[in-house]
Scaffold this motif. Structure first.
Motif, PDB file in Angstrom:
ATOM      1  N   TRP A  59       0.843  -1.184   0.000  1.00 16.59           N
ATOM      2  CA  TRP A  59       0.000   0.000   0.000  1.00 16.59           C
ATOM      3  C   TRP A  59       0.883   1.241   0.000  1.00 16.59           C
ATOM      4  CZ3 TRP A  59      -3.281  -2.082   4.680  1.00 16.59           C
ATOM      5  CH2 TRP A  59      -4.045  -3.164   4.238  1.00 16.59           C
TER       6      TRP A  59
ATOM      7  N   GLU B 266      -2.225   7.110  -3.035  1.00 19.45           N
ATOM      8  CA  GLU B 266      -2.969   5.910  -2.670  1.00 19.45           C
ATOM      9  C   GLU B 266      -4.100   5.671  -3.666  1.00 19.45           C
ATOM     10  OE1 GLU B 266      -5.074   4.285   1.373  1.00 19.45           O
ATOM     11  OE2 GLU B 266      -5.977   6.052   0.422  1.00 19.45           O
TER      12      GLU B 266
ATOM     13  N   GLY C  96      -3.052   3.968  -7.040  1.00 24.15           N
ATOM     14  CA  GLY C  96      -2.557   2.593  -7.091  1.00 24.15           C
ATOM     15  C   GLY C  96      -1.417   2.494  -8.080  1.00 24.15           C
ATOM     16  N   LYS C  97      -1.391   1.434  -8.866  1.00 32.01           N
ATOM     17  CA  LYS C  97      -0.305   1.236  -9.830  1.00 32.01           C
ATOM     18  C   LYS C  97      -0.348   2.222 -10.996  1.00 32.01           C
ATOM     19  CE  LYS C  97       2.782  -1.952  -8.987  1.00 32.01           C
ATOM     20  NZ  LYS C  97       4.225  -1.651  -9.058  1.00 32.01           N
TER      21      LYS C  97
ATOM     22  N   LEU D 145     -10.468   0.350  -7.129  1.00 31.37           N
ATOM     23  CA  LEU D 145      -9.886  -0.202  -5.908  1.00 31.37           C
ATOM     24  C   LEU D 145     -10.938  -0.470  -4.843  1.00 31.37           C
ATOM     25  CD1 LEU D 145      -6.681   2.031  -5.670  1.00 31.37           C
ATOM     26  CD2 LEU D 145      -6.905  -0.268  -6.625  1.00 31.37           C
TER      27      LEU D 145
ATOM     28  N   TYR E  23      -8.092  -1.920  -0.698  1.00 27.35           N
ATOM     29  CA  TYR E  23      -6.744  -1.392  -0.881  1.00 27.35           C
ATOM     30  C   TYR E  23      -6.443  -0.290   0.139  1.00 27.35           C
ATOM     31  CZ  TYR E  23      -2.693   0.739  -3.123  1.00 27.35           C
ATOM     32  OH  TYR E  23      -1.442   1.239  -3.375  1.00 27.35           O
TER      33      TYR E  23
ATOM     34  N   ILE F  47      -9.798   6.133  -2.126  1.00 31.60           N
ATOM     35  CA  ILE F  47      -9.568   5.180  -3.220  1.00 31.60           C
ATOM     36  C   ILE F  47     -10.730   5.145  -4.219  1.00 31.60           C
ATOM     37  CG2 ILE F  47      -7.927   3.773  -1.912  1.00 31.60           C
ATOM     38  CD1 ILE F  47     -10.121   1.624  -1.633  1.00 31.60           C
TER      39      ILE F  47
ATOM     40  N   ASN G 281      -4.264  -6.092  -4.927  1.00 32.57           N
ATOM     41  CA  ASN G 281      -4.397  -4.741  -5.465  1.00 32.57           C
ATOM     42  C   ASN G 281      -3.169  -3.984  -5.041  1.00 32.57           C
ATOM     43  OD1 ASN G 281      -6.971  -4.711  -6.726  1.00 32.57           O
ATOM     44  ND2 ASN G 281      -7.948  -4.737  -4.729  1.00 32.57           N
TER      45      ASN G 281
END
Length: 271
Positions: free
Chosen positions: A20, A29, A32-33, A105, A123, A139, A270
């Motif tokens: 995370w 946050e 994410g990716k 997410l 996540y 998220i 995730n």
């Protein structure tokens, strides 16, 4: 957009279930990716990959699946006259999960602790209570929507490859795309993955649904309380491969990106 933190290989991660990034509620946050899609990465993709200017849609028709599972309702489209019939409004009532969509997410949780399957978080450790709180944006999809998703897409066309190999399967079964076959296709097509790539895998769901399944087949699938979905093998090796290649997202034409088999211990991540 902030610069992604230094990359840590999968086997060196302190906890594979909790990768995370960013403080709770932060932009980092929320991405994410997708934080791998920096301005430099996107600009390089546009410079090196755009050759013809031809555009294609990644979306299926909005009413598909017209026979959805998990109790999801079909898409509704209403044409409403306004101004005494001089103009029309279109009203759509739909569940995005029914057709083409990105899983946010907030979509799927995972057990917080091994051995305690009912103690689940999303996540970042986000709780169901936070998601149901309309004041909370943690998220949420707005982090993705403000800039959109654009980058270098790479396609593993497993359906075409399998047809050439004489491999037959149903996409509505527990059939698995093996990681070794993904490697083989990438080698044959001279595909070299780069950090930030958007990975697309084509299994052939839309072709089977549109051309091979009868209305009775589709209804039977819709009414099945425990359906099977073909997909990528659900193994730690796949998680390691996805992580170490630094894909910003994975997508496909499958109902579930990973194979969904009844009563199997699935791996979910995730990051």
């Amino acid at each position: 957009m902030s610069t992604p933190a230094a990359f840590i290989p999968f086997d060196q991660l302190p906890n594979h279930r909790r990768v995370w990034v960013g403080s709770p509620g932060s932009w980092e946050e929320g991405l994410g990716k997708l934080r791998l899609l920096t301005e430099d990465v996107v600009a390089a993709a546009a410079k090196t990959e755009i050759k013809t200017g031809r555009r294609v849609t990644m979306n299926w028709e909005l009413p598909k699946l017209e026979y959805a599972n998990y109790g999801r309702k079909p898409c509704q489209h209403h044409i409403v006259p306004i101004l005494h019939g001089h103009a029309f409004d279109d009203i759509y009532i739909l569940n995005p999960q029914q057709s083409s969509q990105w899983d946010g997410l907030r979509h799927f949780s995972q057990p917080q602790t091994v051995g305690k399957p009912d103690e689940r978080v999303f996540y970042g450790g986000t709780t169901a209570r936070e998601i149901l709180d309309k004041r909370s944006e943690r998220i949420g999809m707005q982090f993705w929507g403000k800039e959109g998703i654009a980058g270098r897409g790479v396609l593993i066309d497993y359906a075409s490859w399998a047809e050439k190999q004489g491999i037959k399967y149903s996409t509505f079964s527990n059939y698995e795309i093996r990681l070794r076959d993904i490697h083989q296709i990438a080698t044959e097509c001279d595909i070299h993955f780069q950090p930030g790539d958007l990975l697309f895998i084509r299994l052939g769901v839309t072709k089977e649904w549109n051309t091979q399944m009868t209305a009775e087949d589709k209804l039977a699938y819709s009414n099945n309380p425990d359906p099977e979905h073909a997909g990528v093998e659900a193994t730690v090796d796949v998680l390691r491969w996805v992580w170490d290649n630094q894909f910003s997202a994975v997508a496909g034409d499958m109902i579930s990106w990973e194979v969904r088999v009844s009563c199997v211990a699935c791996l979910w991540t995730n990051a």
